[in-house]
Scaffold this motif. Structure first.
Motif, PDB file in Angstrom:
ATOM      1  N   ASN A 124       0.818  -1.215   0.000  1.00 47.44           N
ATOM      2  CA  ASN A 124       0.000   0.000   0.000  1.00 47.44           C
ATOM      3  C   ASN A 124       0.854   1.267   0.000  1.00 47.44           C
ATOM      4  N   ILE A 125       1.956   1.226  -0.750  1.00 46.34           N
ATOM      5  CA  ILE A 125       2.822   2.399  -0.897  1.00 46.34           C
ATOM      6  C   ILE A 125       2.534   3.011  -2.253  1.00 46.34           C
ATOM      7  N   GLU A 126       2.214   4.300  -2.270  1.00 46.54           N
ATOM      8  CA  GLU A 126       1.885   4.946  -3.532  1.00 46.54           C
ATOM      9  C   GLU A 126       3.106   4.983  -4.437  1.00 46.54           C
ATOM     10  N   ILE A 127       2.893   4.634  -5.695  1.00 45.01           N
ATOM     11  CA  ILE A 127       3.970   4.732  -6.664  1.00 45.01           C
ATOM     12  C   ILE A 127       3.613   5.791  -7.697  1.00 45.01           C
ATOM     13  N   GLN A 270      -3.123  -1.256  -8.087  1.00 51.01           N
ATOM     14  CA  GLN A 270      -3.018  -2.667  -7.715  1.00 51.01           C
ATOM     15  C   GLN A 270      -1.562  -3.105  -7.593  1.00 51.01           C
ATOM     16  N   LEU A 271      -0.719  -2.653  -8.504  1.00 48.41           N
ATOM     17  CA  LEU A 271       0.696  -3.035  -8.453  1.00 48.41           C
ATOM     18  C   LEU A 271       1.391  -2.461  -7.227  1.00 48.41           C
ATOM     19  N   SER A 272       0.908  -1.320  -6.749  1.00 50.06           N
ATOM     20  CA  SER A 272       1.523  -0.722  -5.555  1.00 50.06           C
ATOM     21  C   SER A 272       1.344  -1.610  -4.328  1.00 50.06           C
ATOM     22  N   LYS A 273       0.386  -2.530  -4.393  1.00 57.18           N
ATOM     23  CA  LYS A 273       0.137  -3.420  -3.253  1.00 57.18           C
ATOM     24  C   LYS A 273       1.076  -4.623  -3.227  1.00 57.18           C
TER      25      LYS A 273
END
Length: 411
Positions: A124-127, A270-273
């Motif tokens: 859950n880090i924003e990219i 979704q990929l940030s998860k």
């Protein structure tokens, strides 16, 4: 009583009644070559239904009824035999209950694993747009670099910014996505936000898709990907990288391009998860001139991207992609095709009037591959039924089979 009345009283269809007669479960009389049913037949049907409800098979019920019919059910050995059969069935049901309880426990565990309540296990880090990859971008008009203004960013990512070239061309980085302003304006396509395209396809189609995915993975694993750039376009439909990035070491840069900003935003979220600090350049662009440098990409992945391109563009897919690939860079992917003049292709051209004349024609696609690339290779997989009531697949005509072709080439 006649068959019709017996059917009405028992709730059995005539076919079931005749089946029971053939198996010897009920014994109606025959009068003038027509069945005549009596009270005993009605009682037998009630017994059949009772024992079916207790999970006895038809063969088991035949044996039980035969046992009854050929005894008066008072003999000790007959009663014991009947009782043993009931006790055996009880044990079978108890065993089934235990299996069902175990299955339910496994289901609950899997539900809990997938449930949103477990999202704390994700990063859950924003990219955003990777700062280190800003030099990948280039003005599509004059090929110069952009200047960055009004940026919100951290040491790793740019989240929002204005990009401007000295020639006056302007773009934006919005929510970590490069937005060119070139939007798809027709109504023949829409963003697949919920990824419905992947659902409810024929099983043979999934089998073929898995083979394709494995082949692309093997090819990528055969390369030295450290600090390389891999690009995939037209990913509103299928995307290899979105589904498989977590299987690779995060040591290369990804460029993901699609005409829908909404699709890219969903992929990014979704990929940030599941990925930690990935280097992914998201570009929302419906043009054929992307804002990236020429000859900067090491590998292009094309999981049906050529098909997606042909549905909405008349230009040559390879001619569009070729200019972004380095010398000795490569393209790898898969293409879907039908036989020329098939009804499925005719249906596609009706549903997608913007489409190319080369639409879903394998030989022309491979000829163009050979024209633009060297050391080409292609392999046909087994033909598949591709009907589904969504997207282009609803154009699949019964009787037509789709060919999946895996291909690769070196520039």
């Amino acid at each position: 009583m006649r068959t019709g009345k017996f059917s009405e009283l028992t709730g059995l269809s005539k076919d079931t009644i005749y089946y029971y007669i053939d198996r010897g479960l009920i014994y109606p009389d025959k009068v003038n070559n027509r069945y005549s049913f009596n009270k005993k037949n009605l009682e037998n049907v009630e017994i059949i239904k009772l024992y079916q409800d207790m999970d006895f098979s038809i063969d088991e019920i035949i044996s039980i009824i035969s046992l009854w019919n050929w005894s008066n059910n008072t003999e000790e050995n007959i009663k014991n035999e009947h009782l043993n059969r009931l006790l055996k069935k009880e044990r079978e049901i108890e065993n089934d209950i235990s299996k069902l309880v175990r299955k339910k426990e496994l289901l609950i565990d899997e539900i809990n694993r997938i449930d949103c309540k477990n999202e704390e296990n994700f990063n859950n880090i924003e990219i955003g747009f990777p700062v280190k990859n800003i030099e990948v971008l280039s003005c599509p008009r004059c090929n110069n670099q952009f200047s960055i203004n009004n940026a919100s960013m951290n040491s790793k990512y740019i989240f929002n910014a204005d990009l401007e070239c000295s020639c006056g061309h302007k773009l934006k980085i919005k929510n970590g996505i490069v937005v060119t302003g070139n939007k798809y304006k027709s109504f023949y396509d829409k963003p697949d936000i919920n990824r419905d395209l992947y659902l409810d396809m024929p099983s043979i189609y999934y089998k073929s898709l898995n083979i394709i995915g494995n082949e692309i993975s093997k090819y990528l694993n055969s390369l030295e990907l450290e600090n390389k750039i891999i690009m995939e376009t037209n990913i509103n439909g299928f995307s290899f990288l979105y589904n498989n990035l977590k299987c690779f070491k995060n040591n290369f840069t990804i460029i993901l391009i699609d005409k829908y900003e909404e699709v890219l935003l969903n992929y990014k979220n979704q990929l940030s998860k599941v990925l930690e600090n990935p280097n992914i350049v998201f570009i929302a662009d419906d043009s054929l001139e992307y804002p990236i440098k020429k000859e900067v990409v090491d590998v292009v992945i094309s999981l049906f991207s050529g098909n997606e391109h042909q549905l909405y563009k008349k230009d040559n897919y390879f001619e569009n992609i070729y200019k972004y690939i380095k010398n000795n860079g490569s393209i790898v992917g898969a293409y879907q095709s039908y036989e020329p003049n098939s009804k499925s292709i005719k249906n596609l051209k009706i549903k997608y009037p913007e489409s190319s004349e080369r639409l879903y024609l394998k030989n022309i696609f491979l000829d163009n591959l050979n024209k633009f690339f060297k050391q080409t290779k292609s392999v046909d997989l087994e033909k598949v039924n591709a009907y589904s009531n969504k997207h282009s697949f609803e154009c699949h005509e019964k009787g037509d089979l789709m060919t999946h072709t895996i291909f690769k080439g070196i520039k």
